[in-house]
Design a protein around this motif. Structure first.
Motif, PDB file in Angstrom:
ATOM      1  N   GLN A  98       8.055  -3.685  -2.554  1.00  0.00           N
ATOM      2  CA  GLN A  98       7.348  -4.185  -1.376  1.00  0.00           C
ATOM      3  C   GLN A  98       8.293  -4.228  -0.179  1.00  0.00           C
ATOM      4  O   GLN A  98       9.509  -4.133  -0.323  1.00  0.00           O
ATOM      5  CB  GLN A  98       6.766  -5.571  -1.640  1.00  0.00           C
TER       6      GLN A  98
ATOM      7  N   THR B  34      -1.886  -2.329   1.727  1.00  0.00           N
ATOM      8  CA  THR B  34      -1.658  -1.304   0.719  1.00  0.00           C
ATOM      9  C   THR B  34      -2.322   0.004   1.132  1.00  0.00           C
ATOM     10  O   THR B  34      -3.151   0.048   2.045  1.00  0.00           O
ATOM     11  CB  THR B  34      -2.212  -1.735  -0.655  1.00  0.00           C
TER      12      THR B  34
ATOM     13  N   THR C  74      -3.521   3.913  -0.954  1.00  0.00           N
ATOM     14  CA  THR C  74      -3.513   4.813  -2.106  1.00  0.00           C
ATOM     15  C   THR C  74      -3.057   6.193  -1.653  1.00  0.00           C
ATOM     16  O   THR C  74      -3.438   6.663  -0.587  1.00  0.00           O
ATOM     17  CB  THR C  74      -4.918   4.905  -2.724  1.00  0.00           C
TER      18      THR C  74
ATOM     19  N   THR D 191       1.915   7.133   1.410  1.00  0.00           N
ATOM     20  CA  THR D 191       2.068   5.821   2.032  1.00  0.00           C
ATOM     21  C   THR D 191       3.207   5.793   3.032  1.00  0.00           C
ATOM     22  O   THR D 191       3.107   5.176   4.090  1.00  0.00           O
ATOM     23  CB  THR D 191       2.299   4.758   0.934  1.00  0.00           C
TER      24      THR D 191
ATOM     25  N   ASN E 120       1.626   6.478  -3.530  1.00  0.00           N
ATOM     26  CA  ASN E 120       1.211   5.472  -4.499  1.00  0.00           C
ATOM     27  C   ASN E 120       0.228   6.025  -5.531  1.00  0.00           C
ATOM     28  O   ASN E 120      -0.720   6.745  -5.186  1.00  0.00           O
ATOM     29  CB  ASN E 120       0.557   4.283  -3.785  1.00  0.00           C
TER      30      ASN E 120
ATOM     31  N   THR F 209      -2.472   1.359  -8.034  1.00  0.00           N
ATOM     32  CA  THR F 209      -2.832   0.742  -6.762  1.00  0.00           C
ATOM     33  C   THR F 209      -4.196   0.063  -6.843  1.00  0.00           C
ATOM     34  O   THR F 209      -4.374  -1.041  -6.308  1.00  0.00           O
ATOM     35  CB  THR F 209      -2.824   1.788  -5.636  1.00  0.00           C
TER      36      THR F 209
ATOM     37  N   ASN G 133      -4.643  -3.800  -6.122  1.00  0.00           N
ATOM     38  CA  ASN G 133      -5.548  -4.189  -5.040  1.00  0.00           C
ATOM     39  C   ASN G 133      -6.550  -5.236  -5.503  1.00  0.00           C
ATOM     40  O   ASN G 133      -6.821  -6.219  -4.796  1.00  0.00           O
ATOM     41  CB  ASN G 133      -6.292  -2.963  -4.511  1.00  0.00           C
TER      42      ASN G 133
ATOM     43  N   THR H  47      -6.530  -2.783   2.268  1.00  0.00           N
ATOM     44  CA  THR H  47      -6.285  -1.769   1.239  1.00  0.00           C
ATOM     45  C   THR H  47      -6.341  -0.347   1.785  1.00  0.00           C
ATOM     46  O   THR H  47      -6.301   0.614   1.027  1.00  0.00           O
ATOM     47  CB  THR H  47      -7.310  -1.902   0.091  1.00  0.00           C
TER      48      THR H  47
ATOM     49  N   MET I 111       3.949   1.904  -7.195  1.00  0.00           N
ATOM     50  CA  MET I 111       3.206   1.409  -6.036  1.00  0.00           C
ATOM     51  C   MET I 111       4.156   0.661  -5.118  1.00  0.00           C
ATOM     52  O   MET I 111       5.015  -0.104  -5.568  1.00  0.00           O
ATOM     53  CB  MET I 111       2.069   0.480  -6.455  1.00  0.00           C
TER      54      MET I 111
ATOM     55  N   TRP J 218       3.964  -1.657  -1.443  1.00  0.00           N
ATOM     56  CA  TRP J 218       3.050  -2.302  -0.497  1.00  0.00           C
ATOM     57  C   TRP J 218       3.847  -3.053   0.566  1.00  0.00           C
ATOM     58  O   TRP J 218       5.071  -3.141   0.511  1.00  0.00           O
ATOM     59  CB  TRP J 218       2.084  -3.247  -1.223  1.00  0.00           C
TER      60      TRP J 218
END
Length: 444
Positions: free
Chosen positions: A200, A212, A214, A217, A340, A345, A349, A363, A386, A388
């Motif tokens: 993160q 976040t 998908t 990113t 991601n 994800t 989420n 998201t 993932m 975020w």
């Protein structure tokens, strides 16, 4: 915990993890002090010896307090370290926090602002002011508080958590350094391969929120130093010279056509010539000119087009300008595309929305043109991951600027004025890491 319960003044929706966190999260006042310590004492990439030692000290203290369940491994890749927390059967997750600072003079005016200076012996041996201008101090502290939460909540989860503290993210080499030092070599560091990798980053977004995306990113980034060769001489006799400044100038202009004429309009890419240096005296044509070029992209297809185009344009302009020898390309750094995993994800989420509430979770965050080396930790072993983001800008400040349409005036990451508010930023960073991990190792 009911829907009416609140944490730090922020509503927390019904979640299978809400009671665990409300009961087991440690008192964060000591972690606020720890955050201030890290903020006051940043260290430049690859030179983070005191930061690493402090992290190790805190982990050893937690081990002493909770019966030494975490196996500590250090150093890995210079100043990197990991803690392996085995707690029954189940999935193995790797949780990552980076901890290097930037060579930047802090101008926030905070009472815990950095006044540190450090010789950058890895790069140019120049003494530089140093600042945590990208929030890595939050990443360290959030991870350490999350670790204590997992220690206190050991009866609520089952599996193995790998706590990885990584150096040198800012230069794109820290994850690779740890991997090259045998991070996943069991004979060397006894680190099991994770099933999932999680990370993160705090950003200049509204505090209390989580963001976040998908798929793509954060962009891939490739940086080069390019030396263009000429033949120097007196400024009054250019016909006896080959002017590398003219050749390099044509390259700078021509490179702009890569995005405007070779990449489709619906693709995102950036080509930046961040540095152009040649000569020292007004009446001397130099022997060479040096460009530093940064290229960012969101797909391997167009990354290849851009990199091929960079070499083609440089070579062609050097030929056109009669350069006496081919240009020299030196790779400065390379950041991979952060893409991601869709399934991971989606699951995280759902957990974020359940815990934080839909109004606090975005998201569909726009893909960021900033870059990270985080994904190497998963790519090396072909595992899903993932990454975020969580906000650090005071909510009232954010709302005021949003109303006025001046969000661009909020100091962002890498600004000398970047100053996330401590709370609820820290708490959300802890909660987000715990919720994401419990998604896969929490007892249902």
């Amino acid at each position: 915990m009911t829907n009416a319960d609140r944490i730090s003044g922020i509503e927390v929706k019904a979640s299978p993890f809400a009671s665990i966190i409300s009961q087991q999260i440690p008192d964060l006042s000591s972690y606020e002090d720890l955050y201030k310590h890290f903020h006051r004492n940043p260290e430049i990439s690859t030179l983070e010896t005191k930061t690493s030692a402090k992290i190790l000290e805190v982990l050893q203290s937690l081990n002493s307090q909770y019966g030494s369940p975490i196996e500590l491994k250090h150093p890995i890749g210079g100043t990197g370290l990991i803690g392996i927390h085995r707690n029954g059967t189940g999935k193995t997750l790797l949780l990552r926090a980076d901890f290097d600072g930037l060579g930047l003079q802090e101008k926030t005016g905070l009472d815990y602002a950095s006044t540190a200076r450090q010789f950058d012996s890895h790069l140019d041996n120049v003494e530089k002011p140093t600042m945590h201008a990208c929030g890595h101090d939050f990443h360290i502290t959030s991870m350490l508080a999350a670790i204590e939460t997992f220690l206190k909540a050991k009866d609520s989860w089952s599996g193995t958590l790998i706590y990885l503290f990584q150096p040198a993210e800012e230069r794109g080499c820290g994850a690779q350094m740890m991997l090259d030092d045998g991070l996943y070599d069991r004979a060397k560091h006894a680190c099991p391969e994770p099933d999932i990798v999680l990370g993160q980053h705090v950003m200049a977004l509204k505090t209390g929120t989580v963001h976040t995306q998908t798929g793509p990113t954060m962009s891939a980034a490739d940086s080069y130093r390019i030396t263009i060769y000429g033949r120097g001489g007196h400024g009054s006799m250019p016909h006896y010279t080959i002017d590398p400044v003219v050749i390099a100038s044509h390259i700078v202009v021509r490179l702009q056509t890569l995005v405007s004429r070779e990449v489709p309009p619906d693709e995102t890419a950036v080509v930046t010539v961040g540095s152009f240096h040649a000569g020292h005296t007004v009446n001397v044509i130099s022997d060479d000119a040096i460009l530093q070029v940064n290229i960012r992209s969101f797909s391997e297809t167009w990354r290849k087009v851009l990199l091929d185009g960079l070499h083609r344009i440089v070579d062609a302009e050097c030929t056109a300008g009669r350069s006496p020898k081919p240009a020299k390309f030196e790779k400065l750094n390379q950041f991979p595309l952060t893409k991601n995993d869709a399934d991971v994800t989606a699951q995280v989420n759902d957990s974020f929305i359940s815990y934080f509430g839909k109004h606090r979770v975005d998201t569909n965050m726009a893909a960021q043109l900033g870059s990270e080396d985080f994904s190497w930790l998963a790519r090396r072993i072909d595992k899903p991951y993932m990454f975020w983001f969580f906000g650090g800008t005071d909510a009232e400040v954010w709302d005021k600027h949003e109303k006025k349409g001046t969000l661009n005036e909020i100091p962002a990451n890498h600004s000398p004025y970047f100053a996330p508010v401590i709370q609820p930023t820290l708490r959300v960073g802890v909660e987000a890491m715990v919720v994401a991990a419990l998604t896969f190792v929490g007892k249902k």
